[in-house]
Design an enzyme around this catalytic site. Structure first.
Site, PDB file in Angstrom:
ATOM      1  N   SER A 114      22.878  54.816  44.588  1.00  0.00           N
ATOM      2  CA  SER A 114      22.847  53.349  44.520  1.00  0.00           C
ATOM      3  C   SER A 114      21.916  52.898  45.652  1.00  0.00           C
ATOM      4  O   SER A 114      22.182  53.335  46.835  1.00  0.00           O
ATOM      5  CB  SER A 114      23.938  52.568  44.196  1.00  0.00           C
ATOM      6  OG  SER A 114      23.815  51.184  44.459  1.00  0.00           O
ATOM      7  N   TYR A 137      32.425  50.177  47.047  1.00  0.00           N
ATOM      8  CA  TYR A 137      31.311  50.752  45.967  1.00  0.00           C
ATOM      9  C   TYR A 137      30.224  51.352  46.675  1.00  0.00           C
ATOM     10  O   TYR A 137      29.984  52.555  46.443  1.00  0.00           O
ATOM     11  CB  TYR A 137      30.710  49.757  44.998  1.00  0.00           C
ATOM     12  CG  TYR A 137      29.581  49.935  44.178  1.00  0.00           C
ATOM     13  CD1 TYR A 137      30.036  50.894  43.012  1.00  0.00           C
ATOM     14  CD2 TYR A 137      28.455  49.605  44.470  1.00  0.00           C
ATOM     15  CE1 TYR A 137      28.700  51.571  42.430  1.00  0.00           C
ATOM     16  CE2 TYR A 137      27.328  50.196  43.571  1.00  0.00           C
ATOM     17  CZ  TYR A 137      27.561  51.193  42.613  1.00  0.00           C
ATOM     18  OH  TYR A 137      26.342  51.642  41.927  1.00  0.00           O
ATOM     19  N   LYS A 175      27.603  43.771  30.006  1.00  0.00           N
ATOM     20  CA  LYS A 175      28.210  43.858  31.351  1.00  0.00           C
ATOM     21  C   LYS A 175      28.301  42.327  31.761  1.00  0.00           C
ATOM     22  O   LYS A 175      28.828  42.385  32.863  1.00  0.00           O
ATOM     23  CB  LYS A 175      27.093  44.200  32.190  1.00  0.00           C
ATOM     24  CG  LYS A 175      26.670  45.890  32.053  1.00  0.00           C
ATOM     25  CD  LYS A 175      25.521  46.161  32.841  1.00  0.00           C
ATOM     26  CE  LYS A 175      25.998  46.681  34.428  1.00  0.00           C
ATOM     27  NZ  LYS A 175      24.975  47.094  35.066  1.00  0.00           N
TER      28      LYS A 175
END
Length: 305
Positions: A114, A137, A175
């Site tokens: 990411s 994250y 989502k």
């Protein structure tokens, strides 16, 4: 070839699984369905394994192998999760379990990293710059990159990590508040509401359309080198730009409603430097913001439930 797509009921994973199946491959989807949806797989005719890569006994997965290629898209992507143990176990330790299977099977692996690893680092962002994740994250993805480097000499084929920037397109509807800004703003505007964005609206993102993400995954699966590569459009667009483009395709005239940003881990400018992605994998994005939003709108799912 025989292929495994983890997170295959999610946004990117479901698009990839269906693409691979259409290309004639034998495709198995793995998902724990904790944040994905069966709706993304209604038109998928391959096998589906319901497993958690970290918490479940992986004997069923091991017996389902071997696989020629593993596309590892599964992870917790909710950046508001503050449980560091949960995030690291699910993302990093789940990845370790899969790497051990890839080593045993002799599989090639492509996996999802990411742009969150860059944090507020300088843009355009280069793979060689210092990582500065702002939350657990982003750190979990950085930890996975370190794991991939450690395992690379033990694997039969190159292993490629893809640093996704802001991906948008059909299949993300489930989502909710974690769907792309493009989808969320379109949903507001279709209801006749002014699109709400952080003031002053000049924050920038590299919005990459799902078809370019598919292209990069397929290229990565044929890579002759291991590494981590950026996946973006290669250009940043402001939140104001997104509203302008959405007004154009939706045929509305709704000005933004600005509000103050409440987050302290916010990236104000992300943009992918694609030099390495072009040179090593031949990646060439085909969708700028305008063309991507056009394609999304044509799909009939832009801003839909």
């Amino acid at each position: 070839m025989r292929m495994l797509v983890t997170g295959g009921a999610g946004f990117i994973g479901s698009n990839l699984a269906k693409r691979l199946l259409a290309d004639g491959h034998d495709v198995v989807v793995l998902d724990d369905f904790s944040s994905a949806t069966f709706k993304n797989l209604v038109d998928f005719r391959g096998d589906v394994l319901t497993l958690d890569l970290y918490a479940d006994d992986l004997n069923t997965l091991q017996a389902s192998g071997p696989f020629d290629v593993i596309f590892h898209q599964a992870s917790i992507t909710d950046t508001t999760v503050l449980d560091q143990r949960k995030m690291m176990q699910n993302n990093a330790e789940g990845f370790r379990h899969l790497l051990n299977l890839a080593e045993m099977w002799g599989s090639r692996m492509v996996w999802a990293s990411s742009a969150a690893t860059y944090g507020r680092g300088p843009a355009p962002m280069k793979e060689s710059q210092r990582p500065e994740p702002l939350n657990v994250y982003g750190y979990s993805k950085l930890s996975m990159e370190d794991l991939a480097r450690q395992y690379a000499p033990r694997l039969k084929h190159p292993i490629v990590g893809l640093r996704y920037f802001n991906v948008y397109g059909p299949g993300e509807q489930h989502k909710g508040k974690f769907a792309s800004m493009i989808h969320q703003l379109a949903k507001q505007m279709r209801l006749g509401k002014r699109p709400r964005i952080f003031a002053p609206g000049d924050q920038k993102r590299d919005f990459v359309y799902i078809e370019d993400v598919m292209q990069m995954n397929l290229r990565a699966a044929a890579s002759k080198v291991s590494g981590v590569f950026n996946v973006g459009a290669g250009a940043a667009a402001s939140f104001n730009d997104v509203v302008t483009q959405l007004n154009r395709v939706l045929k509305t005239d709704l000005p933004p409603e600005y509000f103050e940003n409440p987050y302290d881990f916010f990236q104000t400018w992300t943009e992918a430097d694609l030099t390495e992605s072009r040179a090593s994998l031949g990646y060439a994005p085909k969708y700028d913001l305008s063309k991507g939003i056009d394609a999304y709108h044509a799909s009939g799912t832009l801003g839909s439930d």
